[in-house]
Motif scaffolding. Sequence first.
Motif, mmCIF file in Angstrom:
data_model
loop_
_atom_site.group_PDB
_atom_site.id
_atom_site.type_symbol
_atom_site.label_atom_id
_atom_site.label_comp_id
_atom_site.label_asym_id
_atom_site.label_seq_id
_atom_site.Cartn_x
_atom_site.Cartn_y
_atom_site.Cartn_z
ATOM 1 N N LEU A 125 0.842 -1.186 0.000
ATOM 2 C CA LEU A 125 0.000 0.000 0.000
ATOM 3 C C LEU A 125 0.883 1.244 0.000
ATOM 4 O O LEU A 125 1.992 1.219 0.533
ATOM 5 N N PRO A 126 0.402 2.346 -0.556
ATOM 6 C CA PRO A 126 1.188 3.577 -0.508
ATOM 7 C C PRO A 126 1.423 4.033 0.931
ATOM 8 O O PRO A 126 0.534 3.906 1.781
ATOM 9 N N LEU A 129 -1.243 6.354 2.349
ATOM 10 C CA LEU A 129 -2.646 5.941 2.445
ATOM 11 C C LEU A 129 -3.098 5.919 3.902
ATOM 12 O O LEU A 129 -2.409 5.398 4.782
ATOM 13 N N ALA A 277 -7.608 -1.186 -3.547
ATOM 14 C CA ALA A 277 -6.512 -0.335 -3.089
ATOM 15 C C ALA A 277 -6.261 0.806 -4.068
ATOM 16 O O ALA A 277 -6.005 1.953 -3.659
ATOM 17 N N TYR A 280 -8.964 3.529 -3.658
ATOM 18 C CA TYR A 280 -8.721 4.332 -2.463
ATOM 19 C C TYR A 280 -7.546 5.287 -2.679
ATOM 20 O O TYR A 280 -7.563 6.432 -2.227
ATOM 21 N N THR A 281 -6.532 4.804 -3.363
ATOM 22 C CA THR A 281 -5.320 5.602 -3.557
ATOM 23 C C THR A 281 -5.559 6.778 -4.498
ATOM 24 O O THR A 281 -5.094 7.894 -4.246
ATOM 25 N N ASP A 282 -6.307 6.546 -5.580
ATOM 26 C CA ASP A 282 -6.516 7.642 -6.536
ATOM 27 C C ASP A 282 -7.677 8.556 -6.131
ATOM 28 O O ASP A 282 -7.949 9.557 -6.802
#
Length: 324
Positions: A125-126, A129, A277, A280-282
């Motif tokens: 995950l980033p 995040l 994921a 959620y990230t973008d």
Amino acid sequence: MHDVEPPVAGAGQVVVDVERAGVCGTDVELFTGEMSYLRTGRSWYPLRPGHEWCGIVTRVGAGVERRWLGRRVTGDTMLGCGDCARCLAGRHHVCADLAEIGISRGFAGALAERLAVPVAALRPLPAELDPALGALVEPGGNAVRAVEAAGLGRGGRLLILGTGTIGLLAALFARARGVETHLMGRDREGLRLAATLGFAGVWTRPELPPLAWDAVVDASNAPELPALAADLVEPAGRVVYIGLAGMPSTLDTRDLLLKDVTAVGILGGSAGLAAAAAAYTDGSVDARPLVATTVGLAETPGILAGHRPPAAGPGPKIHIDPRR
């Protein structure tokens, strides 16, 4: 609550410092003894639940690259044997020898400060995040699979039965893909959060308009709704079953056959984790309003027993922060 020896990263494993863990209905059923796996022998006590989580890798075992150290990760709940025909075909979530983190075959879960996980199950995950979103990747993966199984493109009309975590997540992912998304709940109170999220329609059963539903997702635990889903969907449409009732549901297959309906069952989020994921990230999906509150480990037994903190918001999900 018990103090136990810290987990050790065995060969092919890592140890994760858990940042956030979500409490799922499966965890509650394991806690209360109502989970069917306890009767079939697939699960047994002692058991530590928790399969919705994110955290930071702090230890690596033999054979694991050190690049994982310090990474924020979540993980696939479903751990197949890796060698059978199902696993080799990419269907490890239905492996006959399946183990599930925090659920079955004694694999300890994430309602703890640390968790040992096979590196093959990790999903990076980033670093930036929000941990709340990281712990929503696993249920998000289930919801993504349900939306994809509905098979609708931009402008299609989807009805989702149920306004729990999976129903709301499915609605968020569907809307992000341009689908006209409606939800049906038991009552206006259950629809309160859904109404604030701005969906095309939020309805109780008596209010449901006679629209052409191109697909219907049953994300409820009501035994009568699988049949209703088949009744409501347009001929040649799709019904997706991701909710589980506590008793057998009745579905007349003639309702599927005579309408040429495709019915799909969804078990597990493995194939949807990356897409969840990424959304959620973008920022195309923000699922944080679904989290009612976050509490510490000491409050976990009460949460599993059904206690809802007085200050909790309207969301269906409660998160555990082991560092509180």
